[in-house]
Design a protein around this motif. Structure first.
Motif, PDB file in Angstrom:
ATOM      1  N   UNK A   1       0.851  -1.178   0.000  1.00 45.55           N
ATOM      2  CA  UNK A   1       0.000   0.000   0.000  1.00 45.55           C
ATOM      3  C   UNK A   1       0.892   1.235   0.000  1.00 45.55           C
ATOM      4  N   UNK A   2       0.556   2.207  -0.836  1.00 42.38           N
ATOM      5  CA  UNK A   2       1.282   3.466  -0.868  1.00 42.38           C
ATOM      6  C   UNK A   2       0.935   4.267   0.374  1.00 42.38           C
ATOM      7  N   UNK A   3       1.934   4.717   1.109  1.00 44.23           N
ATOM      8  CA  UNK A   3       1.722   5.415   2.381  1.00 44.23           C
ATOM      9  C   UNK A   3       0.925   6.701   2.176  1.00 44.23           C
ATOM     10  N   UNK A   4       1.254   7.464   1.154  1.00 45.20           N
ATOM     11  CA  UNK A   4       0.544   8.723   0.900  1.00 45.20           C
ATOM     12  C   UNK A   4      -0.932   8.472   0.602  1.00 45.20           C
ATOM     13  N   UNK A   5      -1.218   7.464  -0.214  1.00 39.20           N
ATOM     14  CA  UNK A   5      -2.617   7.140  -0.531  1.00 39.20           C
ATOM     15  C   UNK A   5      -3.378   6.680   0.708  1.00 39.20           C
ATOM     16  N   UNK A   6      -2.718   5.872   1.537  1.00 36.64           N
ATOM     17  CA  UNK A   6      -3.351   5.388   2.759  1.00 36.64           C
ATOM     18  C   UNK A   6      -3.674   6.549   3.697  1.00 36.64           C
ATOM     19  N   UNK A   7      -2.720   7.456   3.889  1.00 35.90           N
ATOM     20  CA  UNK A   7      -2.950   8.603   4.762  1.00 35.90           C
ATOM     21  C   UNK A   7      -4.039   9.518   4.209  1.00 35.90           C
ATOM     22  N   UNK A   8      -4.055   9.719   2.898  1.00 31.40           N
ATOM     23  CA  UNK A   8      -5.094  10.549   2.279  1.00 31.40           C
ATOM     24  C   UNK A   8      -6.476   9.946   2.504  1.00 31.40           C
ATOM     25  N   UNK A   9      -6.597   8.641   2.308  1.00 25.19           N
ATOM     26  CA  UNK A   9      -7.878   7.964   2.518  1.00 25.19           C
ATOM     27  C   UNK A   9      -8.307   8.038   3.984  1.00 25.19           C
ATOM     28  N   UNK A  10      -7.363   7.874   4.904  1.00 23.32           N
ATOM     29  CA  UNK A  10      -7.686   7.964   6.327  1.00 23.32           C
ATOM     30  C   UNK A  10      -8.163   9.369   6.706  1.00 23.32           C
ATOM     31  N   UNK A  11      -7.496  10.393   6.181  1.00 20.42           N
ATOM     32  CA  UNK A  11      -7.883  11.771   6.487  1.00 20.42           C
ATOM     33  C   UNK A  11      -9.274  12.075   5.931  1.00 20.42           C
TER      34      UNK A  11
ATOM     35  N   UNK B   1     -11.770   9.988   5.068  1.00 19.12           N
ATOM     36  CA  UNK B   1     -12.816   9.213   5.728  1.00 19.12           C
ATOM     37  C   UNK B   1     -13.024   9.656   7.170  1.00 19.12           C
ATOM     38  N   UNK B   2     -11.943   9.914   7.882  1.00 20.68           N
ATOM     39  CA  UNK B   2     -12.072  10.359   9.278  1.00 20.68           C
ATOM     40  C   UNK B   2     -12.750  11.722   9.368  1.00 20.68           C
ATOM     41  N   UNK B   3     -12.358  12.644   8.499  1.00 17.29           N
ATOM     42  CA  UNK B   3     -12.945  13.988   8.524  1.00 17.29           C
ATOM     43  C   UNK B   3     -14.446  13.931   8.236  1.00 17.29           C
ATOM     44  N   UNK B   4     -14.842  13.155   7.242  1.00 14.64           N
ATOM     45  CA  UNK B   4     -16.265  13.065   6.908  1.00 14.64           C
ATOM     46  C   UNK B   4     -17.054  12.328   7.990  1.00 14.64           C
ATOM     47  N   UNK B   5     -16.467  11.298   8.572  1.00 15.39           N
ATOM     48  CA  UNK B   5     -17.153  10.567   9.637  1.00 15.39           C
ATOM     49  C   UNK B   5     -17.375  11.457  10.853  1.00 15.39           C
ATOM     50  N   UNK B   6     -16.311  12.120  11.316  1.00 20.32           N
ATOM     51  CA  UNK B   6     -16.432  12.994  12.489  1.00 20.32           C
ATOM     52  C   UNK B   6     -17.299  14.212  12.199  1.00 20.32           C
ATOM     53  N   UNK B   7     -17.144  14.781  11.004  1.00 20.93           N
ATOM     54  CA  UNK B   7     -17.961  15.939  10.637  1.00 20.93           C
ATOM     55  C   UNK B   7     -19.440  15.612  10.645  1.00 20.93           C
TER      56      UNK B   7
ATOM     57  N   UNK C   1     -18.848   7.992   6.938  1.00 17.89           N
ATOM     58  CA  UNK C   1     -17.801   7.011   6.643  1.00 17.89           C
ATOM     59  C   UNK C   1     -17.993   6.406   5.250  1.00 17.89           C
ATOM     60  N   UNK C   2     -19.232   6.101   4.897  1.00 22.26           N
ATOM     61  CA  UNK C   2     -19.530   5.536   3.580  1.00 22.26           C
ATOM     62  C   UNK C   2     -19.188   6.529   2.472  1.00 22.26           C
TER      63      UNK C   2
ATOM     64  N   UNK D   1     -12.757   8.347  -1.451  1.00 24.10           N
ATOM     65  CA  UNK D   1     -11.396   7.808  -1.480  1.00 24.10           C
ATOM     66  C   UNK D   1     -11.199   6.833  -2.630  1.00 24.10           C
ATOM     67  N   UNK D   2     -12.199   5.991  -2.874  1.00 19.41           N
ATOM     68  CA  UNK D   2     -12.058   5.003  -3.950  1.00 19.41           C
ATOM     69  C   UNK D   2     -12.107   5.656  -5.330  1.00 19.41           C
ATOM     70  N   UNK D   3     -12.726   6.836  -5.433  1.00 23.52           N
ATOM     71  CA  UNK D   3     -12.732   7.558  -6.706  1.00 23.52           C
ATOM     72  C   UNK D   3     -11.414   8.293  -6.909  1.00 23.52           C
ATOM     73  N   UNK D   4     -10.920   8.935  -5.859  1.00 16.00           N
ATOM     74  CA  UNK D   4      -9.702   9.743  -5.960  1.00 16.00           C
ATOM     75  C   UNK D   4      -8.458   8.871  -6.104  1.00 16.00           C
ATOM     76  N   UNK D   5      -8.371   7.792  -5.334  1.00 17.40           N
ATOM     77  CA  UNK D   5      -7.163   6.956  -5.301  1.00 17.40           C
ATOM     78  C   UNK D   5      -7.372   5.764  -6.231  1.00 17.40           C
ATOM     79  N   UNK D   6      -6.622   5.745  -7.299  1.00 15.96           N
ATOM     80  CA  UNK D   6      -6.745   4.684  -8.302  1.00 15.96           C
ATOM     81  C   UNK D   6      -5.823   3.515  -7.966  1.00 15.96           C
ATOM     82  N   UNK D   7      -6.263   2.283  -8.268  1.00 22.56           N
ATOM     83  CA  UNK D   7      -5.408   1.115  -8.032  1.00 22.56           C
ATOM     84  C   UNK D   7      -4.141   1.189  -8.884  1.00 22.56           C
ATOM     85  N   UNK D   8      -3.062   0.691  -8.343  1.00 23.99           N
ATOM     86  CA  UNK D   8      -1.781   0.721  -9.057  1.00 23.99           C
ATOM     87  C   UNK D   8      -1.395  -0.650  -9.610  1.00 23.99           C
ATOM     88  N   UNK D   9      -2.135  -1.660  -9.227  1.00 19.13           N
ATOM     89  CA  UNK D   9      -1.810  -3.020  -9.650  1.00 19.13           C
ATOM     90  C   UNK D   9      -2.311  -3.248 -11.069  1.00 19.13           C
ATOM     91  N   UNK D  10      -1.520  -3.961 -11.842  1.00 18.87           N
ATOM     92  CA  UNK D  10      -1.897  -4.297 -13.216  1.00 18.87           C
ATOM     93  C   UNK D  10      -2.023  -5.808 -13.321  1.00 18.87           C
TER      94      UNK D  10
END
Length: 81
Positions: A20-30, A32-38, A58-59, A65-74
């Motif tokens: 997992x890319x660290x930047x993508x993981x942190x972006x997704x966490x931020x 999702x967390x912001x929208x859940x708490x908000x 959260x949903x 997150x799934x729209x913004x962060x694209x899979x990198x696996x081919x």
């Protein structure tokens, strides 16, 4: 079906036997967390509305997150002879 994993680099960490890319993981966490708490904090203070608002937040965070962060696996299809 054969798949190529990303090469191990400093930007990737292993999570549940996958890279997992660290930047993508942190972006997704931020996101999702912001929208859940908000959503939780704007909910009316009547049980169980904060729970429902938080779950919807959260949903929505997951969807964004799934729209913004694209899979990198081919994946490549190969035929065995």
């Amino acid at each position: 079906m054969h798949h190529n994993k990303q090469p191990h680099s400093q930007e990737n960490i292993e999570v549940w036997a996958d890279l997992v890319n660290i930047k993508d993981l942190l972006l997704a966490l931020v996101i999702t967390s912001a929208l859940t708490l908000g959503a939780y904090f704007i909910a009316p203070n009547e049980e169980p509305k904060p729970l429902y608002y938080g779950l919807v937040g959260a949903l929505i965070g997951f969807i964004i997150s799934s729209i913004i962060i694209k899979p990198k696996r081919k994946f490549e299809t190969t035929e065995d002879k």
